[in-house]
Scaffold this motif. Sequence first.
Motif, PDB file in Angstrom:
ATOM      1  N   THR A   1      41.539  38.581  35.992  1.00  0.00           N
ATOM      2  CA  THR A   1      42.140  39.781  35.391  1.00  0.00           C
ATOM      3  C   THR A   1      41.087  40.485  34.522  1.00  0.00           C
ATOM      4  O   THR A   1      40.003  39.952  34.278  1.00  0.00           O
ATOM      5  CB  THR A   1      43.380  39.402  34.569  1.00  0.00           C
ATOM      6  N   ASP A   2      41.415  41.694  34.053  1.00  0.00           N
ATOM      7  CA  ASP A   2      40.423  42.526  33.372  1.00  0.00           C
ATOM      8  C   ASP A   2      39.810  41.836  32.150  1.00  0.00           C
ATOM      9  O   ASP A   2      40.531  41.300  31.303  1.00  0.00           O
ATOM     10  CB  ASP A   2      41.087  43.841  32.928  1.00  0.00           C
ATOM     11  N   ASN A   3      38.493  41.890  32.066  1.00  0.00           N
ATOM     12  CA  ASN A   3      37.763  41.294  30.934  1.00  0.00           C
ATOM     13  C   ASN A   3      36.382  41.940  30.847  1.00  0.00           C
ATOM     14  O   ASN A   3      35.909  42.529  31.817  1.00  0.00           O
ATOM     15  CB  ASN A   3      37.643  39.772  31.138  1.00  0.00           C
TER      16      ASN A   3
ATOM     17  N   ASN B   1      31.031  50.685  36.617  1.00  0.00           N
ATOM     18  CA  ASN B   1      32.242  50.910  37.417  1.00  0.00           C
ATOM     19  C   ASN B   1      33.099  49.635  37.346  1.00  0.00           C
ATOM     20  O   ASN B   1      32.672  48.555  37.775  1.00  0.00           O
ATOM     21  CB  ASN B   1      31.814  51.218  38.862  1.00  0.00           C
ATOM     22  N   HIS B   2      34.296  49.779  36.842  1.00  0.00           N
ATOM     23  CA  HIS B   2      35.226  48.653  36.674  1.00  0.00           C
ATOM     24  C   HIS B   2      35.430  47.871  37.983  1.00  0.00           C
ATOM     25  O   HIS B   2      35.542  46.642  37.980  1.00  0.00           O
ATOM     26  CB  HIS B   2      36.559  49.230  36.182  1.00  0.00           C
ATOM     27  N   LEU B   3      35.480  48.595  39.103  1.00  0.00           N
ATOM     28  CA  LEU B   3      35.762  47.944  40.396  1.00  0.00           C
ATOM     29  C   LEU B   3      34.656  46.961  40.764  1.00  0.00           C
ATOM     30  O   LEU B   3      34.924  45.853  41.226  1.00  0.00           O
ATOM     31  CB  LEU B   3      35.933  48.999  41.491  1.00  0.00           C
TER      32      LEU B   3
ATOM     33  N   GLY C   1      32.890  45.414  38.717  1.00  0.00           N
ATOM     34  CA  GLY C   1      33.040  44.295  37.783  1.00  0.00           C
ATOM     35  C   GLY C   1      33.890  43.173  38.349  1.00  0.00           C
ATOM     36  O   GLY C   1      33.561  41.993  38.200  1.00  0.00           O
ATOM     37  N   HIS C   2      34.974  43.523  39.030  1.00  0.00           N
ATOM     38  CA  HIS C   2      35.871  42.496  39.572  1.00  0.00           C
ATOM     39  C   HIS C   2      35.156  41.592  40.581  1.00  0.00           C
ATOM     40  O   HIS C   2      35.591  40.462  40.831  1.00  0.00           O
ATOM     41  CB  HIS C   2      37.085  43.150  40.241  1.00  0.00           C
ATOM     42  N   ILE C   3      34.095  42.088  41.198  1.00  0.00           N
ATOM     43  CA  ILE C   3      33.358  41.290  42.183  1.00  0.00           C
ATOM     44  C   ILE C   3      32.107  40.645  41.564  1.00  0.00           C
ATOM     45  O   ILE C   3      31.823  39.464  41.783  1.00  0.00           O
ATOM     46  CB  ILE C   3      32.984  42.178  43.397  1.00  0.00           C
TER      47      ILE C   3
HETATM   48 ZN    ZN Z   1      40.973  45.610  36.996  1.00  0.00          ZN
END
Ligand code: ZN
Length: 338
Positions: A307-309, A113-115, A117-119
């Motif tokens: 940012t997204d990576n 889940n991308h979300l 990932g941000h954490i």
């Molecule tokens: Zn993102």
Amino acid sequence: MKLLALETSCDETSAAVLTKRSNQIVLYSNIVASSLPLHAKTGGVIPEVAARKQIEYMLPVIKQALRQAASSFEDIDAIAVTVGPGLIGSLLVGVETAKTLSFVYKKPLIPVNHLLGHIYVNWIEKQADEISLPALGLIVSGGHTDLFLIDQKHKIQWIGGTRDDAAGEAFDKIGRLIGFPYPAGAAIEKAAQKGKKDIFSFPRPLIHSVDFDFSFSGLKTAVFREVQRIKNLDQQMINNICLETQTAIIDVLIKKTLQAAEKYQVKSILLGGGVAANGTLTDQLRKKIDQQLPKVSFFVPARSLCTDNAAMIGATAYFHKQTVGWKNVNANPQLYFS
Ligand code: ZN
Ligand code: KG4
């Protein structure tokens, strides 16, 4: 376990190679190609353009990530891939690439889940136990503003989120009103440094509500009205609007985050997402946590990891590593917290 991670949820195409050594996530490579400059012209991401660029960038980005990590597909143990949320066309490129690699090289596939990932990016280059649990995660990105809990077993509980615009979206839409190119967050932060306080007074939506929800569309409307009223904005007025906009967003984010941390008695607060690159937000949040919750530790990713990576997708996979047969992995644009 050495991982190849892929991220293609929006306008970034990214591949990373990571490993876990003595309980620490080590990053060998994290290559990011972006189609953002193409979207600046249109004031927002055009899904069709983003998806086409994903196809163009995907394989060169993977090759570069493996080369930089001095790795090949043979010495990769598993592949982690973002399955959602995001733009369907963009997601499909990463998911289908990961499925093909999984099938051809017989590697397990870990859907992420991308979300999260941000954490979870906060665990990179740290010992797993360096971040004490339970923790509170605050995602502030262009598409999402969410608060969730991570318990000792890494079980996730969502506790609140935005009812309309995300924090980054508010920066971007307000930026557009005052003539800034997309995305506007960093430019608003810069202009705010020259702004004068208390010239404008914008609402802090839901700041006194007892839940953990956010709402930023009213703030955008308030700025719109001011811009219409003034008509000819000079540079100083723009700077003042930027300062008050940024302060309003930060005030709400800090209030709700501290309120949640206190209620759920967390030991750590983890920030993530593009808006976490805002130094005023991180400085003020850190200060408030030190003052009001001195036993709580605060973590924020390096700017390049906000940012997204793909590194963030790999980091998440180490903690949520249920592998799934490639036939059962599908892109899910609406994926949220389960
Ligand atoms: Zn993102
Ligand atoms: O996480 P991200 O790269 O994309 C999504 O997954 O949504 O976040 C992009 C967002 C944009 O809305 C951008 O304006 C915002 O992050 N942003 C900032 C700053 N740098 C990027 N917002 C406020 N201050 C910044 N310095």
